[in-house]
Write an enzyme that holds these catalytic residues in place. Structure first.
Site, PDB file in Angstrom:
ATOM      1  N   TYR A  25       0.831  -1.206   0.000  1.00 22.61           N
ATOM      2  CA  TYR A  25       0.000   0.000   0.000  1.00 22.61           C
ATOM      3  C   TYR A  25       0.863   1.253   0.000  1.00 22.61           C
ATOM      4  O   TYR A  25       2.076   1.197   0.210  1.00 22.61           O
ATOM      5  CB  TYR A  25      -0.964   0.002   1.191  1.00 22.61           C
ATOM      6  CG  TYR A  25      -0.331   0.332   2.533  1.00 22.61           C
ATOM      7  CD1 TYR A  25       0.459  -0.592   3.194  1.00 22.61           C
ATOM      8  CD2 TYR A  25      -0.537   1.578   3.130  1.00 22.61           C
ATOM      9  CE1 TYR A  25       1.030  -0.284   4.431  1.00 22.61           C
ATOM     10  CE2 TYR A  25       0.030   1.885   4.358  1.00 22.61           C
ATOM     11  CZ  TYR A  25       0.814   0.955   5.003  1.00 22.61           C
ATOM     12  OH  TYR A  25       1.389   1.260   6.209  1.00 22.61           O
ATOM     13  N   LYS A  54       6.386  -1.716   2.113  1.00 22.42           N
ATOM     14  CA  LYS A  54       5.153  -1.146   2.686  1.00 22.42           C
ATOM     15  C   LYS A  54       4.007  -2.143   2.474  1.00 22.42           C
ATOM     16  O   LYS A  54       3.131  -1.963   1.623  1.00 22.42           O
ATOM     17  CB  LYS A  54       4.859   0.228   2.054  1.00 22.42           C
ATOM     18  CG  LYS A  54       3.993   1.113   2.945  1.00 22.42           C
ATOM     19  CD  LYS A  54       4.145   2.559   2.579  1.00 22.42           C
ATOM     20  CE  LYS A  54       3.146   3.465   3.278  1.00 22.42           C
ATOM     21  NZ  LYS A  54       3.185   3.450   4.730  1.00 22.42           N
ATOM     22  N   GLU A 107      11.756   2.779  14.242  1.00 19.74           N
ATOM     23  CA  GLU A 107      10.764   3.750  13.763  1.00 19.74           C
ATOM     24  C   GLU A 107       9.491   3.549  14.565  1.00 19.74           C
ATOM     25  O   GLU A 107       9.388   2.609  15.347  1.00 19.74           O
ATOM     26  CB  GLU A 107      10.498   3.566  12.268  1.00 19.74           C
ATOM     27  CG  GLU A 107       9.883   2.211  11.929  1.00 19.74           C
ATOM     28  CD  GLU A 107       9.611   2.025  10.439  1.00 19.74           C
ATOM     29  OE1 GLU A 107       9.419   3.020   9.726  1.00 19.74           O
ATOM     30  OE2 GLU A 107       9.574   0.854  10.005  1.00 19.74           O
TER      31      GLU A 107
HETATM   32  N1  PDD Z   1       2.585   5.355   7.425  1.00 25.60           N
HETATM   33  N2  PDD Z   1       7.213   4.197   8.991  1.00 25.60           N
HETATM   34  C1  PDD Z   1       6.096   3.469   8.948  1.00 25.60           C
HETATM   35  C2  PDD Z   1       6.091   2.118   9.565  1.00 25.60           C
HETATM   36  C3  PDD Z   1       4.935   3.991   8.321  1.00 25.60           C
HETATM   37  O1  PDD Z   1       3.824   3.250   8.267  1.00 25.60           O
HETATM   38  C4  PDD Z   1       4.978   5.292   7.769  1.00 25.60           C
HETATM   39  C5  PDD Z   1       3.798   5.899   7.071  1.00 25.60           C
HETATM   40  C6  PDD Z   1       6.183   6.019   7.855  1.00 25.60           C
HETATM   41  C7  PDD Z   1       6.315   7.413   7.279  1.00 25.60           C
HETATM   42  O2  PDD Z   1       6.350   7.386   5.879  1.00 25.60           O
HETATM   43  P1  PDD Z   1       5.878   8.623   5.001  1.00 25.60           P
HETATM   44  O3  PDD Z   1       6.672   9.791   5.436  1.00 25.60           O
HETATM   45  O4  PDD Z   1       6.186   8.191   3.623  1.00 25.60           O
HETATM   46  O5  PDD Z   1       4.403   8.820   5.265  1.00 25.60           O
HETATM   47  C8  PDD Z   1       7.274   5.432   8.462  1.00 25.60           C
HETATM   48  C9  PDD Z   1       1.366   5.688   6.738  1.00 25.60           C
HETATM   49  C10 PDD Z   1       1.022   7.125   6.824  1.00 25.60           C
HETATM   50  C11 PDD Z   1       0.273   4.754   7.234  1.00 25.60           C
HETATM   51  O6  PDD Z   1       0.564   3.565   7.398  1.00 25.60           O
HETATM   52  O7  PDD Z   1      -0.851   5.195   7.446  1.00 25.60           O
END
Ligand code: PDD
Length: 280
Positions: A33, A147, A180
């Protein structure tokens, strides 16, 4: 204005959109996703999100005929139909619907789902005062760079954080290395130097993380991508997280203990302002 969904070629009001009970995303978590947002109707960092999406598809060997331009076209149309100024765009691709078996199916079309809803932004109080996080063992698999929709560990630690009145959960290795958060990347600031865990298999390459690192380099803010420990974080002057929906958000408490000055710090605020200059 209603939230809308796109499923395999058609748009629906979100509550009418369905996928098959045999979908491998539903049955096996066999999919990937992306989450994007708009600022005043315009998609932010769409090329970067598309690049990461195709990396994820490749990483799980999902055969498809999607193109970045094709997907972007559908997203733009969905955003237009929904009509929100600040939209949250969710895009999911699974290995399709077929009789349940773990190996890859032959000749099954992938499922593409896109939803667009109104984006809920962090409140003014959260921005002004910062947020609390909870630490949790990193119980995830070895490919956190993908992801994937397999998010059960993230679900469980997010629930623990919520139950403890915290905004986020931070994944920590047994040896004290921080990775993270459940939905965001993590940064610390110590003696004016910003540090964040390096890319690799233990974190997602956050688009916001990359943008913040680039902004720091461009604006002379010392920035390191290196191993960071929980002890370092607890002793840091400032801690913040980055993510599509939160941008740059200050963390002022970890496990009920204040970090830094217990209020948003200057470097965090500077990086957030630079980010807003880029995105907002
Ligand atoms: N999540 N790390 C994880 C595990 C994440 O799921 C996300 C983003 C990030 C930050 O990535 P970005 O800057 O590209 O949004 C880091 C999304 C928003 C979610 O799962 O809803």
């Amino acid at each position: 204005m209603p939230a809308i969904a796109y499923v395999n070629g058609k748009f629906f009001p979100i509550e009418d959109a369905v996928v098959s009970v045999e979908d491998r995303g539903f049955q096996l978590g066999d999919g990937i996703y992306e989450v994007l947002r708009t600022y005043r109707g315009r998609l932010h960092a769409v090329e970067e999100h598309m690049r990461r999406l195709f990396r994820s598809l490749d990483a799980i060997g999902l055969k498809h005929s999607f193109t970045a331009a094709g997907l972007e076209g559908i997203i733009v149309e969905a955003v237009k139909r929904a009509g929100f100024a600040d939209s949250l765009v969710y895009l999911q691709i699974t290995r399709g619907a077929t009789k349940r078996a773990k190996e890859f199916p032959k000749d099954t079309e992938p499922t593409l789902v896109i939803t667009v809803r109104k984006l809920e932004l962090p409140s003014a109080a959260m921005r002004e005062q910062g947020v609390a996080i909870l630490t949790a063992d990193d119980i995830r698999w070895q490919r956190c760079d993908i992801k994937t929709v397999c998010l059960l560990p993230n679900v469980l630690v997010s629930q623990q954080a919520k139950a403890a009145g915290c905004f986020e959960a931070l994944f920590v290795e047994k040896d004290g290395t921080i990775n993270e958060c459940a939905s965001a990347n993590i940064f610390i600031v110590a003696a004016g130097v910003v540090a964040t865990p390096p890319l690799g298999l233990r974190i997602l390459s956050g688009i916001t993380r990359e943008e913040v690192i680039a902004l720091a380099h461009k604006n002379g803010v010392p920035m390191q991508e290196r191993r960071v420990t929980l002890d370092e974080l607890l002793a840091a002057d400032e801690v913040f997280l980055t993510g599509t929906t939160v941008e740059v958000l200050s963390i002022v408490k970890v496990n009920d203990r204040p970090v830094g000055a217990g209020k948003p710090g200057l470097v965090t605020q500077q990086l957030h302002e630079l980010f807003r200059g880029l995105a907002g």
